[in-house]
Scaffold this active site. Structure first.
Site, mmCIF file in Angstrom:
data_model
loop_
_atom_site.group_PDB
_atom_site.id
_atom_site.type_symbol
_atom_site.label_atom_id
_atom_site.label_comp_id
_atom_site.label_asym_id
_atom_site.label_seq_id
_atom_site.Cartn_x
_atom_site.Cartn_y
_atom_site.Cartn_z
ATOM 1 N N ASP A 305 0.865 -1.172 0.000
ATOM 2 C CA ASP A 305 0.000 0.000 0.000
ATOM 3 C C ASP A 305 0.912 1.235 0.000
ATOM 4 O O ASP A 305 2.140 1.137 0.094
ATOM 5 C CB ASP A 305 -0.966 -0.035 1.190
ATOM 6 C CG ASP A 305 -2.192 0.851 0.952
ATOM 7 O OD1 ASP A 305 -2.139 1.733 0.074
ATOM 8 O OD2 ASP A 305 -3.204 0.677 1.654
ATOM 9 N N GLU A 508 -10.903 6.770 4.364
ATOM 10 C CA GLU A 508 -9.859 6.244 5.260
ATOM 11 C C GLU A 508 -9.962 6.833 6.667
ATOM 12 O O GLU A 508 -11.042 7.011 7.205
ATOM 13 C CB GLU A 508 -8.478 6.453 4.618
ATOM 14 C CG GLU A 508 -8.403 5.728 3.262
ATOM 15 C CD GLU A 508 -7.017 5.640 2.682
ATOM 16 O OE1 GLU A 508 -6.052 5.425 3.421
ATOM 17 O OE2 GLU A 508 -6.891 5.755 1.447
HETATM 18 C C1 NOJ Z 1 -4.062 3.904 0.183
HETATM 19 C C2 NOJ Z 1 -5.259 3.007 0.303
HETATM 20 O O1 NOJ Z 1 -5.188 2.291 1.527
HETATM 21 C C3 NOJ Z 1 -5.384 2.006 -0.827
HETATM 22 O O2 NOJ Z 1 -6.632 1.377 -0.728
HETATM 23 C C4 NOJ Z 1 -5.202 2.660 -2.170
HETATM 24 O O3 NOJ Z 1 -5.283 1.685 -3.180
HETATM 25 C C5 NOJ Z 1 -3.870 3.371 -2.207
HETATM 26 N N1 NOJ Z 1 -3.822 4.363 -1.161
HETATM 27 C C6 NOJ Z 1 -3.616 4.046 -3.560
HETATM 28 O O4 NOJ Z 1 -4.433 5.143 -3.716
#
Ligand code: NOJ
Length: 736
Positions: A305, A508
């Site tokens: 990630d 998030e």
């Molecule tokens: C962080 C996120 O947790 C993930 O789901 C995402 O794919 C990546 N960023 C890229 O944007």
């Protein structure tokens, strides 16, 4: 002279064995992919291989930092040609300026051109995005309901159709790596990513994960199962806080949706940013290699990630320095580092680690080889570019499909005295913050990461949809909820009120909500409406179940949960409210009565002390008609349990029902879920119509992990007499 002539002739005859004249084997699409990978790897330098293990943010190619703008030739040269970076991503909100489908295609073409035409070996580049509810970074693309809403449809065929459409849009813009679907479960509604999941149940979520993978990959776009694994149950409900899951819970609950996605052929997997049982997942060889590859047979690419190798040092505080973090993570099984910015530091560190023997050359070949394999699978070597002029046409608004998805998701929670559909209303008042704020129906990951730009997406607001969709003779008025006087006057002049409440967009960590409450003024609005005495219909646009104080909750006569429905919120709600569509959505999660109950799932272990019931159970949802069931004898076959169920529409309207088959476990010497969903199907019935459906529950849905407290055994079916349930009907079955 003669010798040279003879040599050339031999080459011409044995074309393919003559290095001077033949095209390299890896460029020959007729060769098997494994041979092409081996041939290409053999030609690559160490640095070129490390480039394939690296993914950079697109803004690096625009400003060498976070700034967006035109791509810069010298940055393309530096990163793609000299460093040989293998893939690029648009983190939420990153894209071309201006943001149009055509500009996306032109941007990916330009990046591709640098890699293919200037790179020494012409290795094409892979471009990644988070298209989690439509091609949601692109202005002009239709936004579909977020996954939680799609889960409420309980309709894998529809979800596959949506994903197929999204896959076509991705292909048309040259973005062939999609960081979706989310295969984490939504088992804690406090979590800011709850709405990105397909809900709490492994079977329902797994079916929809698999449908999404099939749909996306039908367009030769790589799907990514994320975030492997245990991400959805952070302790305390806040994003990325440490998670603790018993190995048996991991096996029975968290892995099945990933397994379903892998069985559907998912080409890539993203690691969980958080930690599990005291180990950061990015450093867990057990999870990323032993379980994912050993137990589950995954062959594709594991991507980190965002910036997550760095997080091993600064956030998890598990690695003493960056070099240790890189060694831990790459040796654990991460193939590609999504290193948005610090590319040079990563490449340098990686090289030093290889030279020092802390990362083996075999591991580099394995990781880089997997990335090349992925590129061959996607046909990138043969078709690296897209038709920019076509992109505009392909990404045109896909409204009918988005509307169908929104329609099937909407869940009727309350309908006292048959308030809905609104057949006797001549003047309808619409109010509430979510009636006119488009960003609230789109949610996060809409144009930008936090969804603040979501209003740029095509589609009508709830108010516009109701105005446009009102039957002849029905007047739809609006009152600003902030203007109490005007609101009171407007309510008095109307027959009923639709109030749209909900959440502002979030993504998030920014979306954690420990109480599940809406802003206080939204509850106040409900109470104010109560005092005015007209029937109130509450429409919720939210990415989670919400907490309601009793006095506010009792105001509305009817309640519709619309989740985050996207572009077609308004038109879909109009069809449901005015009775052109009979709602059939069913909750993909347990709606707690109090947030203090959370985590609170239907499949929890038996309660010793009686617990408060949920406000609405998993699988719940009303209809404008009624259904009854008759369960017939069940039989166990070698790999499934089958049962016939008669479903009857006893009401006066046609409607769809989701028939849900649960099992209860016999006493087996250990705890078992109170119930577990083992099969489901959706059926449409005319008034008075009866149909007999065969439900087939795969035997693995009956499996539990046997053994004592820290058992690492795999789930298996323990023989006994199981009890199946549909509605209030039950039937026993011997399972061996
Ligand atoms: C962080 C996120 O947790 C993930 O789901 C995402 O794919 C990546 N960023 C890229 O944007």
């Amino acid at each position: 002279m003669i010798k040279r002539w003879r040599f050339t002739l031999a080459c011409a005859v044995l074309l393919g064995s003559c290095p001077a004249l033949a095209q390299p084997l890896y460029k020959d699409p007729a060769q098997p992919v494994e041979k092409r990978v081996a041939d290409l790897l053999a030609r690559m330098t160490l640095e070129e291989k490390l480039g394939q293990m690296t993914q950079v943010a697109v803004s690096k190619l625009m400003s060498d930092g976070w700034g967006l703008g035109p791509l810069k030739g010298e940055l393309l040269e530096r990163y793609l040609v000299q460093r040989g970076i293998g893939s690029v991503l648009s983190g939420g909100g990153m894209g071309p300026v201006p943001n149009t489908p055509r500009a996306w295609a032109e941007m990916t073409n330009a990046i591709q051109r640098a890699a293919v035409e200037k790179g020494r070996l012409g290795i094409p580049l892979l471009y990644g995005v988070d298209a989690v509810h439509g091609h949601n970074n692109v202005v002009g693309a239709t936004l579909y309901p977020h996954s939680l809403g799609l889960a409420a449809t309980w309709n894998p065929a529809l979800v596959e159709q949506v994903a197929r459409r999204v896959g076509q849009e991705l292909r048309a813009t040259g973005t062939l790596w999609n960081f979706a679907p989310v295969a984490d479960l939504g088992r804690d509604p406090r979590w800011g990513r709850f709405y990105e999941t397909f809900g709490e149940d492994p079977l329902l979520a797994g079916s929809l994960v698999a449908a999404t993978v099939r749909g996306l990959q039908a367009g030769r776009v790589a799907a990514t199962l994320k975030h492997f694994t245990g991400y959805g149950q952070p302790l305390g409900g806040t994003d990325r806080s440490p998670a603790f899951l018993a190995p048996r819970t991991l096996q029975e609950v968290w892995l099945p949706p990933f397994r379903a996605g892998l069985e559907a052929g998912a080409l890539t997997v993203m690691a969980n940013s958080g930690s599990l049982n005291g180990v950061p997942v990015h450093a867990s060889r057990y999870l990323l290699t032993d379980v994912l590859r050993g137990q589950m047979g995954f062959k594709g690419v594991v991507i980190s990630d965002w910036n997550d190798i760095d997080k091993l040092v600064g956030d998890h505080k598990a690695a003493a320095g960056f070099a240790d973090a890189v060694a831990m993570s790459i040796n654990a099984g991460v193939d590609v580092y999504m290193v948005p910015m610090e590319v040079d530091r990563y490449l340098q560190t990686l090289k030093e680690l290889v030279e020092a023997g802390r990362i083996s050359r075999a591991r580099v070949d394995e990781a880089a080889g997997r990335v090349l394999w992925l590129k061959f699978q996607l046909g990138l070597f043969e078709r690296p570019y897209v038709e920019a002029a076509e992109a505009e046409k392909v990404v045109e608004a896909q409204r009918p499909l988005a509307k169908q998805a929104a329609l099937e998701s909407i869940t009727l929670l309350e309908n006292a005295a048959f308030t809905l559909p609104l057949t006797n209303v001549k003047t309808l008042l619409v109010t509430g913050p979510a009636a006119t704020d488009k960003t609230m129906q789109m949610g996060g990951w809409s144009i930008d990461w936090q969804g603040k730009e979501g209003a740029k997406a095509p589609g009508a607001t709830v108010l516009e949809g109701l105005q446009k969709g009102a039957p002849q003779g029905v007047k739809v008025a609006y009152a600003d909820p902030k203007d109490a006087r005007a609101l009171a006057a407007a309510v008095r002049a109307s027959d009923a009120v639709v109030v749209a409440l909900g959440e502002k967009p979030y993504a998030e960590n920014e979306g954690n909500n420990l109480t599940g409450e809406l802003p206080a003024e939204q509850y106040k609005l409900l109470r104010d409406l109560k005092a005015l005495g007209k029937p109130v219909v509450l429409v919720l646009l939210a990415g989670r179940p919400l907490a309601f104080p009793d006095d506010a909750w009792l105001v509305p006569k009817a309640i519709l949960m619309a989740y985050l429905p996207g572009s077609e919120a308004g038109s879909a709600l109009a069809d449901v409210l005015f009775g052109r569509h009979n709602p059939s959505g069913r909750l993909p999660f347990t709606w707690p009565k109090l947030f203090g109950q959370v985590p609170f799932t239907y499949d929890r272990y038996p309660d010793i002390y009686p617990k408060a019931e949920p406000l609405y159970p998993f699988g719940y949802g009303l209809s404008y008609t009624d259904f009854t069931y008759r369960l017939q004898a069940a039989r166990a076959t070698a790999n499934a349990v089958e049962v016939d169920v008669e479903v009857r529409n006893t009401g006066k309207r046609a409607g769809s029902d989701v028939v849900q088959l649960y099992t209860r476990f016999p006493p087996l010497g250990l705890l078992a879920p109170r119930e577990r969903l083992v099969a489901f199907t959706k059926v449409n019935l005319e008034p008075g119509q009866t149909r007999t459906l065969k439900l087939t529950a795969p035997l693995d849905r009956f499996a539990l992990v046997p053994g004592d407290v820290f058992s690492l055994e795999l789930p298996r079916v323990l023989p006994g007499r199981y009890v199946l349930r549909v509605g209030e009907q039950t039937v026993g079955v011997e399972v061996r």
